[in-house]
Design a protein around this motif. Structure first.
Motif, PDB file in Angstrom:
ATOM      1  N   LEU A   1       0.842  -1.211   0.000  1.00 16.91           N
ATOM      2  CA  LEU A   1       0.000   0.000   0.000  1.00 16.91           C
ATOM      3  C   LEU A   1       0.869   1.250   0.000  1.00 16.91           C
ATOM      4  O   LEU A   1       0.589   2.213  -0.713  1.00 16.91           O
ATOM      5  CB  LEU A   1      -0.930   0.003   1.213  1.00 16.91           C
TER       6      LEU A   1
ATOM      7  N   TYR B   1      -0.709   4.846  -1.246  1.00 16.87           N
ATOM      8  CA  TYR B   1      -0.448   5.518   0.036  1.00 16.87           C
ATOM      9  C   TYR B   1       1.036   5.770   0.259  1.00 16.87           C
ATOM     10  O   TYR B   1       1.561   5.544   1.345  1.00 16.87           O
ATOM     11  CB  TYR B   1      -1.052   4.708   1.193  1.00 16.87           C
TER      12      TYR B   1
ATOM     13  N   LEU C   1      -1.099   6.733   5.198  1.00 13.99           N
ATOM     14  CA  LEU C   1      -2.558   6.805   5.268  1.00 13.99           C
ATOM     15  C   LEU C   1      -2.946   8.070   6.019  1.00 13.99           C
ATOM     16  O   LEU C   1      -2.527   8.275   7.153  1.00 13.99           O
ATOM     17  CB  LEU C   1      -3.105   5.562   5.990  1.00 13.99           C
TER      18      LEU C   1
ATOM     19  N   VAL D   1      -8.211   1.753   5.364  1.00 15.91           N
ATOM     20  CA  VAL D   1      -7.862   0.848   4.278  1.00 15.91           C
ATOM     21  C   VAL D   1      -7.741  -0.558   4.867  1.00 15.91           C
ATOM     22  O   VAL D   1      -7.386  -0.717   6.033  1.00 15.91           O
ATOM     23  CB  VAL D   1      -6.543   1.297   3.584  1.00 15.91           C
TER      24      VAL D   1
ATOM     25  N   VAL E   1     -15.415   0.773   4.752  1.00 17.19           N
ATOM     26  CA  VAL E   1     -14.501  -0.214   4.178  1.00 17.19           C
ATOM     27  C   VAL E   1     -14.999  -1.631   4.485  1.00 17.19           C
ATOM     28  O   VAL E   1     -15.057  -2.489   3.592  1.00 17.19           O
ATOM     29  CB  VAL E   1     -13.059   0.002   4.682  1.00 17.19           C
TER      30      VAL E   1
END
Length: 176
Positions: free
Chosen positions: A57, A62, A66, A72, A112
């Motif tokens: 990520l 990202y 984040l 996420v 999410v």
């Protein structure tokens, strides 16, 4: 099963890394690469597959980390869950109202989890540890955010590590 607009909410004392739910929420830091408190425990018990996904990520969307208030998901590794939903809570400030960012952590985590198809989710007391948020206020914001969230998960479990947090969250969530 609860309807999309109603969730079963429970407030329990326990270890979030031992919760058998679809999604465990990690009170992460912006790096997504592990840390102390809940974050460290989730990475230690979940194993290297969580860290590997977090690194991917960071290498992608990202790259700068984040952002606070966002969420996420990654695998849950060896945890008794399907996913870990990482969210970055704000550091408490006596001079700046950051409560909307804290509320966003809960709402974004639910969004999410809902998008993943999770039927159950476990939350810690986001920002109430190292980030210094007073527990009663953190609990009040969590309750407001969960009850006003647009997307829901059928079972929501607030998992608190000690009796002080448990009392604060039970008072904030109260009987419904």
């Amino acid at each position: 099963m609860a309807s999309p607009n109603h969730s079963r909410i429970s407030v329990v004392r326990g270890d979030i890394t031992e919760q058998s739910v679809d999604a465990i929420v990690n009170a992460a830091n912006t790096s997504l690469l592990g840390g102390g408190g809940v974050d460290g425990a989730i990475h230690r018990k979940g194993g290297k597959s969580i860290l590997e996904e977090c690194r991917r990520l960071r290498a992608g969307h990202y790259g700068k980390g984040l952002p606070v208030g966002n969420a996420v998901a990654t695998t849950a590794g060896r945890l008794p869950a399907r996913w870990v939903v990482h969210t970055v809570g704000p550091v408490h400030s006596a001079t700046e109202d950051r409560s909307a960012l804290l509320a966003s952590c809960y709402g974004e985590s639910l969004r999410v989890a809902h998008e993943l198809g999770a039927e159950s989710i476990a939350f810690p007391a986001i920002s109430a540890g190292t980030y210094g948020w007073p527990i009663e206020d953190a609990a009040r914001i969590a309750a407001w955010a969960v009850h006003s969230a647009q997307l829901r998960v059928p079972e929501i479990r607030m998992v608190l590590f000690d009796d002080t947090a448990l009392r604060a969250f039970k008072a904030a969530f109260g009987p419904r």
